[in-house]
Write an enzyme that holds these catalytic residues in place. Structure first.
Site, mmCIF file in Angstrom:
data_model
loop_
_atom_site.group_PDB
_atom_site.id
_atom_site.type_symbol
_atom_site.label_atom_id
_atom_site.label_comp_id
_atom_site.label_asym_id
_atom_site.label_seq_id
_atom_site.Cartn_x
_atom_site.Cartn_y
_atom_site.Cartn_z
ATOM 1 N N HIS A 6 16.005 -2.176 0.613
ATOM 2 C CA HIS A 6 14.560 -2.367 0.627
ATOM 3 C C HIS A 6 14.066 -3.089 1.860
ATOM 4 C CE1 HIS A 6 10.432 -4.064 -0.397
ATOM 5 N NE2 HIS A 6 10.518 -3.234 -1.272
ATOM 6 N N GLY A 51 5.416 -2.497 -6.370
ATOM 7 C CA GLY A 51 5.844 -3.841 -6.393
ATOM 8 C C GLY A 51 4.636 -4.504 -7.151
ATOM 9 N N GLU A 108 12.047 -5.123 2.872
ATOM 10 C CA GLU A 108 11.876 -6.699 2.881
ATOM 11 C C GLU A 108 13.523 -7.290 3.232
ATOM 12 O OE1 GLU A 108 9.965 -7.273 -0.602
ATOM 13 O OE2 GLU A 108 7.878 -6.661 0.393
ATOM 14 N N ASN A 168 9.320 -3.154 -8.940
ATOM 15 C CA ASN A 168 10.062 -4.121 -8.270
ATOM 16 C C ASN A 168 9.101 -5.420 -8.362
ATOM 17 O OD1 ASN A 168 11.269 -5.661 -6.547
ATOM 18 N ND2 ASN A 168 10.821 -4.182 -4.769
ATOM 19 N N TRP A 169 9.688 -6.485 -9.297
ATOM 20 C CA TRP A 169 8.888 -7.635 -9.405
ATOM 21 C C TRP A 169 9.201 -8.565 -8.121
ATOM 22 C CZ3 TRP A 169 10.137 -8.791 -15.418
ATOM 23 C CH2 TRP A 169 9.473 -7.677 -16.064
ATOM 24 N N LYS A 170 10.151 -8.278 -7.080
ATOM 25 C CA LYS A 170 10.152 -9.271 -6.050
ATOM 26 C C LYS A 170 10.249 -10.631 -6.532
ATOM 27 C CE LYS A 170 7.797 -5.994 -3.243
ATOM 28 N NZ LYS A 170 7.018 -5.380 -1.985
ATOM 29 N N SER A 176 2.283 0.026 -1.778
ATOM 30 C CA SER A 176 0.852 0.221 -2.257
ATOM 31 C C SER A 176 0.245 1.197 -3.080
ATOM 32 C CB SER A 176 -0.303 0.087 -1.007
ATOM 33 O OG SER A 176 -0.019 -0.885 -0.314
ATOM 34 N N GLY A 211 2.701 -3.474 0.392
ATOM 35 C CA GLY A 211 2.177 -4.771 0.382
ATOM 36 C C GLY A 211 0.740 -4.899 1.342
ATOM 37 N N GLU A 268 9.606 4.542 1.341
ATOM 38 C CA GLU A 268 8.702 3.370 1.436
ATOM 39 C C GLU A 268 8.192 2.973 2.880
ATOM 40 O OE1 GLU A 268 8.920 0.965 -2.441
ATOM 41 O OE2 GLU A 268 10.392 0.168 -1.260
HETATM 42 P P1 PGA Z 1 4.014 -2.806 -2.898
HETATM 43 O O1 PGA Z 1 5.537 -2.828 -2.946
HETATM 44 O O2 PGA Z 1 3.610 -1.688 -4.137
HETATM 45 O O3 PGA Z 1 3.404 -4.291 -3.208
HETATM 46 O O4 PGA Z 1 3.582 -2.261 -1.778
HETATM 47 C C1 PGA Z 1 6.255 -1.759 -3.079
HETATM 48 C C2 PGA Z 1 7.751 -2.115 -2.620
HETATM 49 O O5 PGA Z 1 8.035 -3.021 -1.716
HETATM 50 O O6 PGA Z 1 8.728 -1.876 -3.426
#
Ligand code: PGA
Length: 245
Positions: free
Chosen positions: A93, A226, A95, A7-9, A205, A169, A163
């Site tokens: 997700h 991420g 976010e 997931n490159w966000k 993470s 993150g 998640e």
């Molecule tokens: P992260 O994000 O690996 O940076 O914790 C995971 C995600 O949001 O899918």
């Protein structure tokens, strides 16, 4: 088969996305053992998809709009992503839920829209720190599953990504034993809604050092990664760790 979904966000701009995608396109790995999925920004989506078309690497959307077309400024529909070659889409997700205010009902509409057009939705669920401290982890996860999966055909193809919001993150990944236990709970709960075997991914993470602890657990079918997925060397060592398991 394990899944490694990147997931490159909003980490990479267009040219950075293309540099990383081209680097990954030259990597060789056992595609029988691992399925790599890339979730680039909407801007980079079509070019990344073109690069991997016909290859074992799948490309997905980070978010979709639920109505096929219309006056929805800023949105890109599931149907448009399907036409552009999306195999998967992330829905719900955290976010999107907590920064952009998406409700369980919004997530349901997005999930259904993906199924309608033939995109495999990856339903992201997870408890907050407050849920965890109040002993409401399972309650939260079951509610997130129920509001989306009730009424969905038992044959529908989808994934779930567990998640924990507090693990995303933060560098504070969920302990692998705990994660495996929760995956069992999720899989048990999924039996109410589906007759399919649904892959459940862990996210939060994950990096090339801690991934090895999750790998021996049968109930963890793969990872949604991420920050560690937005850099070539990290992706390379993640792939190597998964393949070595
Ligand atoms: P992260 O994000 O690996 O940076 O914790 C995971 C995600 O949001 O899918």
């Amino acid at each position: 088969m394990k899944y490694l979904f990147a997931n490159w966000k909003m980490y990479l701009n267009f040219s950075e996305s293309m540099i990383l995608a081209n680097q990954l396109a030259t990597m060789s790995y056992d595609t029988e053992k691992i399925q790599l999925g890339l979730f680039p920004s909407t801007l980079a989506f079509t070019e990344v998809e073109k690069l991997f078309r016909g290859s074992p690497v799948c490309v997905g959307a980070q978010n979709v709009g639920w109505t096929p077309k219309g006056a929805y400024t800023g949105a890109v529909s599931a149907q448009m992503f399907k036409e552009a070659g999306a195999t998967y889409a992330l829905v719900g997700h955290s976010e999107r839920r907590y920064i952009f205010g998406e409700t369980n009902d919004d997530v349901k509409k997005k999930f259904d829209a993906c199924l309608d057009v033939g995109i495999i939705p990856i339903l992201c669920i997870g408890e907050t720190k407050e849920d965890l401290e109040a002993g409401k982890r399972e309650y939260r996860l079951k509610k997130q599953l129920m509001t989306v999966l009730e009424g969905v055909s038992k044959d529908a193809q989808f994934f779930v990504a567990y998640e924990p919001v507090w693990a995303i993150g933060t560098g504070e990944a969920c302990d692998h034993l705990q994660a495996a236990e929760i995956h069992d709970v999720i899989k048990d709960e999924l039996n109410t809604y589906t007759s399919q075997s649904i892959p459940v991914l862990y996210g939060g993470s994950v990096n090339d050092e801690n991934v090895v602890f999750y790998l021996p657990h049968q109930s963890i079918d793969g990872f949604l990664v991420g920050s560690a997925s937005a850099e070539r060397d990290h992706v390379h060592s993640l792939l190597a760790a998964v393949l070595a398991a």
